[in-house]
Write a protein that holds these residues in place. Structure first.
Motif, PDB file in Angstrom:
ATOM      1  N   PHE A   5     -34.017  62.748  30.417  1.00  0.00           N
ATOM      2  CA  PHE A   5     -35.350  62.649  29.814  1.00  0.00           C
ATOM      3  C   PHE A   5     -35.262  61.791  28.551  1.00  0.00           C
ATOM      4  N   VAL A   6     -36.086  60.760  28.484  1.00  0.00           N
ATOM      5  CA  VAL A   6     -36.164  59.893  27.318  1.00  0.00           C
ATOM      6  C   VAL A   6     -37.629  59.785  26.929  1.00  0.00           C
ATOM      7  N   ASP A   7     -37.967  60.144  25.692  1.00  0.00           N
ATOM      8  CA  ASP A   7     -39.370  60.110  25.258  1.00  0.00           C
ATOM      9  C   ASP A   7     -39.596  59.113  24.137  1.00  0.00           C
ATOM     10  N   ARG A   8     -38.614  58.259  23.847  1.00  0.00           N
ATOM     11  CA  ARG A   8     -38.788  57.207  22.850  1.00  0.00           C
ATOM     12  C   ARG A   8     -37.906  56.024  23.213  1.00  0.00           C
ATOM     13  N   ALA A   9     -38.471  54.833  23.139  1.00  0.00           N
ATOM     14  CA  ALA A   9     -37.727  53.632  23.484  1.00  0.00           C
ATOM     15  C   ALA A   9     -38.284  52.452  22.701  1.00  0.00           C
ATOM     16  N   VAL A  10     -37.408  51.555  22.306  1.00  0.00           N
ATOM     17  CA  VAL A  10     -37.785  50.310  21.641  1.00  0.00           C
ATOM     18  C   VAL A  10     -37.649  49.187  22.656  1.00  0.00           C
ATOM     19  N   ILE A  11     -38.716  48.425  22.849  1.00  0.00           N
ATOM     20  CA  ILE A  11     -38.707  47.363  23.858  1.00  0.00           C
ATOM     21  C   ILE A  11     -38.965  46.016  23.185  1.00  0.00           C
ATOM     22  N   HIS A  12     -38.400  44.984  23.784  1.00  0.00           N
ATOM     23  CA  HIS A  12     -38.529  43.616  23.289  1.00  0.00           C
ATOM     24  C   HIS A  12     -39.189  42.793  24.400  1.00  0.00           C
ATOM     25  N   LEU A  13     -40.426  42.389  24.144  1.00  0.00           N
ATOM     26  CA  LEU A  13     -41.230  41.739  25.169  1.00  0.00           C
ATOM     27  C   LEU A  13     -41.453  40.266  24.828  1.00  0.00           C
ATOM     28  N   ALA A  14     -41.519  39.451  25.862  1.00  0.00           N
ATOM     29  CA  ALA A  14     -41.819  38.028  25.696  1.00  0.00           C
ATOM     30  C   ALA A  14     -42.740  37.611  26.839  1.00  0.00           C
ATOM     31  N   ALA A  15     -43.930  37.184  26.501  1.00  0.00           N
ATOM     32  CA  ALA A  15     -44.856  36.679  27.515  1.00  0.00           C
ATOM     33  C   ALA A  15     -44.423  35.287  27.949  1.00  0.00           C
ATOM     34  N   ASP A  52     -48.827  55.148  34.909  1.00  0.00           N
ATOM     35  CA  ASP A  52     -48.526  55.515  36.293  1.00  0.00           C
ATOM     36  C   ASP A  52     -48.263  57.020  36.346  1.00  0.00           C
ATOM     37  N   PRO A  53     -49.072  57.787  37.098  1.00  0.00           N
ATOM     38  CA  PRO A  53     -48.849  59.251  37.146  1.00  0.00           C
ATOM     39  C   PRO A  53     -47.523  59.632  37.780  1.00  0.00           C
ATOM     40  N   ASN A  54     -46.865  58.732  38.471  1.00  0.00           N
ATOM     41  CA  ASN A  54     -45.583  59.041  39.105  1.00  0.00           C
ATOM     42  C   ASN A  54     -44.395  58.795  38.174  1.00  0.00           C
ATOM     43  N   VAL A  55     -44.653  58.300  36.959  1.00  0.00           N
ATOM     44  CA  VAL A  55     -43.594  58.065  35.981  1.00  0.00           C
ATOM     45  C   VAL A  55     -43.683  59.158  34.919  1.00  0.00           C
ATOM     46  N   HIS A  56     -42.564  59.796  34.626  1.00  0.00           N
ATOM     47  CA  HIS A  56     -42.573  60.942  33.712  1.00  0.00           C
ATOM     48  C   HIS A  56     -41.635  60.772  32.522  1.00  0.00           C
ATOM     49  N   THR A  57     -40.941  59.681  32.415  1.00  0.00           N
ATOM     50  CA  THR A  57     -39.998  59.476  31.323  1.00  0.00           C
ATOM     51  C   THR A  57     -39.903  57.993  31.007  1.00  0.00           C
ATOM     52  N   LEU A  58     -39.385  57.675  29.825  1.00  0.00           N
ATOM     53  CA  LEU A  58     -39.187  56.280  29.409  1.00  0.00           C
ATOM     54  C   LEU A  58     -37.758  55.835  29.643  1.00  0.00           C
ATOM     55  N   LEU A  59     -37.099  56.433  30.632  1.00  0.00           N
ATOM     56  CA  LEU A  59     -35.685  56.165  30.879  1.00  0.00           C
ATOM     57  C   LEU A  59     -35.439  54.704  31.223  1.00  0.00           C
ATOM     58  N   ASP A  60     -36.305  54.107  32.050  1.00  0.00           N
ATOM     59  CA  ASP A  60     -36.103  52.710  32.453  1.00  0.00           C
ATOM     60  C   ASP A  60     -36.123  51.771  31.252  1.00  0.00           C
ATOM     61  N   PHE A  61     -36.983  52.038  30.290  1.00  0.00           N
ATOM     62  CA  PHE A  61     -37.062  51.180  29.107  1.00  0.00           C
ATOM     63  C   PHE A  61     -35.857  51.384  28.194  1.00  0.00           C
ATOM     64  N   HIS A  62     -35.248  52.565  28.265  1.00  0.00           N
ATOM     65  CA  HIS A  62     -34.066  52.824  27.434  1.00  0.00           C
ATOM     66  C   HIS A  62     -32.888  51.961  27.885  1.00  0.00           C
ATOM     67  N   PHE A  63     -32.721  51.781  29.190  1.00  0.00           N
ATOM     68  CA  PHE A  63     -31.599  51.000  29.709  1.00  0.00           C
ATOM     69  C   PHE A  63     -31.937  49.524  29.880  1.00  0.00           C
ATOM     70  N   PRO A  65     -34.386  47.329  27.898  1.00  0.00           N
ATOM     71  CA  PRO A  65     -35.425  47.152  26.864  1.00  0.00           C
ATOM     72  C   PRO A  65     -36.006  45.749  26.806  1.00  0.00           C
ATOM     73  N   HIS A  66     -35.357  44.755  27.404  1.00  0.00           N
ATOM     74  CA  HIS A  66     -35.830  43.382  27.332  1.00  0.00           C
ATOM     75  C   HIS A  66     -36.616  43.037  28.600  1.00  0.00           C
ATOM     76  N   ALA A  67     -37.763  42.411  28.405  1.00  0.00           N
ATOM     77  CA  ALA A  67     -38.604  42.036  29.548  1.00  0.00           C
ATOM     78  C   ALA A  67     -39.326  40.736  29.223  1.00  0.00           C
ATOM     79  N   ARG A  68     -39.475  39.901  30.237  1.00  0.00           N
ATOM     80  CA  ARG A  68     -40.138  38.607  30.048  1.00  0.00           C
ATOM     81  C   ARG A  68     -40.984  38.286  31.274  1.00  0.00           C
TER      82      ARG A  68
END
Length: 495
Positions: A5-15, A52-63, A65-68
């Protein structure tokens, strides 16, 4: 292995970046110069956060964090526009709060399908077909695509629950939620068994509500002690706060009244980032473990004191199931009353706030540290500079015309700028040369060139600064002579 369970994550986004426009001229047999036909570049893709009601944790963003998002494609000849970049959709749990690194709340995502544009894609550059005009019939340049927005955001999950269970470690909160709902939390006879919030759905007649089991709180939780600081955020949305009191504890110095006082002090110190105040939330006191004879006697002693504080009191036992039915219906009644008191949700209205047509939207600031240096701040001038290909003289001349029509040159003159002064717009610095005065037709030169940029004989700001420095130090110039006070470095060479 059990999911984490992960309820906090820092993400780095680039459009995605916008695609460049195309500079092309239509050619065919017996028609070598058929006019400009360069297409526009495609827009860069956005980065979207979708509940998304099928997502219950921020685990994916924890591992990860970078997205473009995808970049837009470049325009092509024959009026073919570039393809738009692919939009990146990132699915988050219901109740996710988006914050900046400084802690400012950007968005509160509640409800399936709620969408937030976390990073805006850059706009594609115009091709020379879109830039043609009566004065510039065949532009030899195109605009560059704008870079996409880059942002660092913090995602925090705030459980969407109606009832929050609060209490010291080993007070029986996990046992209570396990018998009232279908939740299966970890239960053991040692403190801090619950390391993550547990959610359960409870049915009381026709009322259905959710219950959250928050990890055990201790004095100082609001200041970071124990696990409370990490999970106090999960009670911010709760309609009812339930004090689960262990009446069978063997710890010295603890009793039901002091436990309630300690928890209320931590709640008072905690400041919800979503606004509101926890002090106005209804409270319920649950005296747990009354199946133990000593605990039942203690519950009888403190019941009147808790009721005197205005707290509804329920004596329960999760082992014998005593008092659970009354507690369930009482919580359902409080939740229903709280829901009825809330204002009805209104349909979202789209509010348009257009800028005034006469708003210049820029400012000119003189650099106090550097003489003859000025900086232009503004959304449109900075965007135009980013779109300009400075290796193409005609594109630079087009930029000068745009800045002149916007009023930048007039503002620079009022601020004291002279020809050759250093001007900075965005990340680009250049020596300012006033373009053709307004109302006078500009002489169009060959494709890719601009006659106004051919004369490079004016002494720039950097050279004037160096000359003043040599005069102050008394050093000879390039001709071997001392610079005199009467030297005029603003005239053209050879005059």
């Amino acid at each position: 292995m059990a999911s984490r369970f992960v309820d906090r994550a820092v993400i780095h986004l680039a459009a995605g970046d916008g695609g460049n426009g195309c500079a092309s001229v239509h050619r065919e047999k017996f028609k070598p110069l058929g006019g400009p036909d360069g297409g526009n570049g495609g827009n860069g893709g956005d980065v979207l956060l979708i509940v998304d009601p099928n997502v219950h944790t921020l685990l994916d963003f924890h591992f990860r964090p970078h997205a473009r998002a995808g970049n837009g494609k470049q325009g092509q000849g024959s009026h073919r526009a570039g393809a738009a970049g692919q939009t990146l959709e990132m699915h988050v749990p219901d109740g996710t709060v988006v914050l900046t690194e400084s802690g400012e709340v950007v968005a509160d995502l509640i409800g399936p399908g709620t969408t937030f544009v976390a990073a805006q894609g850059g706009r594609g550059g115009l091709g020379n077909a879109a830039l043609s005009s009566k004065a510039r019939k065949a532009p030899g340049f195109a605009l560059l695509g704008e870079p996409g927005e880059a942002r660092d955001l913090v995602l925090e999950l705030r459980s969407v629950a109606d009832v929050g269970l609060l209490g010291f470690p080993s007070a029986g909160k996990s046992s209570l939620i396990s018998v009232l709902s279908a939740a299966k939390p970890k239960i053991a006879d040692y403190p801090f068994t619950t390391l993550v919030p547990n959610l359960g759905v409870v049915t009381a007649g026709e009322t259905v509500f959710t219950m959250a089991d928050v990890p055990g709180l201790i004095p100082g939780a609001s200041q970071g002690k124990g696990l409370g600081l990490d999970f106090l955020r999960h009670i911010e949305r709760c309609a009812v706060l339930v004090h689960v009191i262990d009446c069978a504890t063997y710890e010295s110095g603890r009793d039901p009244l002091s436990d309630v006082d300690a928890l209320e002090e931590e709640l008072a110190r905690y400041t919800p980032s979503l606004g509101g105040d926890l002090a106005d939330r209804p409270r319920v006191a649950v005296l747990n473990k009354i199946d133990v004879p000593e605990a039942a006697e203690l519950a009888e002693l403190v019941r009147s004191d808790l009721e005197a504080r205005g707290l509804p009191v329920f004596e329960v036992s999760t082992a014998s199931r005593k008092g659970l039915r009354e507690l369930t219906y009482a919580l359902g009644s409080v939740v229903e009353r709280y829901r009825a008191e809330q204002p009805a949700a209104e349909a979202q209205q789209i509010v348009l706030r257009p800028h005034a047509v006469d708003e210049a939207g820029f400012t000119v600031v003189r650099d106090e540290d550097e003489a003859d240096s000025f900086t232009v701040h503004g959304h449109r001038p900075e965007r135009w500079v980013r779109q300009t290909d400075f290796s193409n003289d005609e594109a630079v001349g087009y930029l000068g015309d745009r800045l002149n029509r916007l009023g930048v040159e007039e503002a620079l003159a009022r601020a004291g700028a002279e020809p050759g002064s250093q001007v900075t717009i965005g990340d680009v610095s250049f020596d300012w040369e006033p373009s053709t005065p307004a109302g006078v037709a500009a002489h169009m030169s060959g494709r890719g060139t601009d006659a106004r940029l051919e004369d490079q004989s004016r002494v720039g700001a950097a050279e004037r600064k160096e000359a003043r420095k040599r005069r102050r130090e008394g050093e000879p110039d390039e001709d071997g002579e001392l610079d005199g006070a009467a030297d005029d470095v603003t005239v053209r060479h050879g005059e």
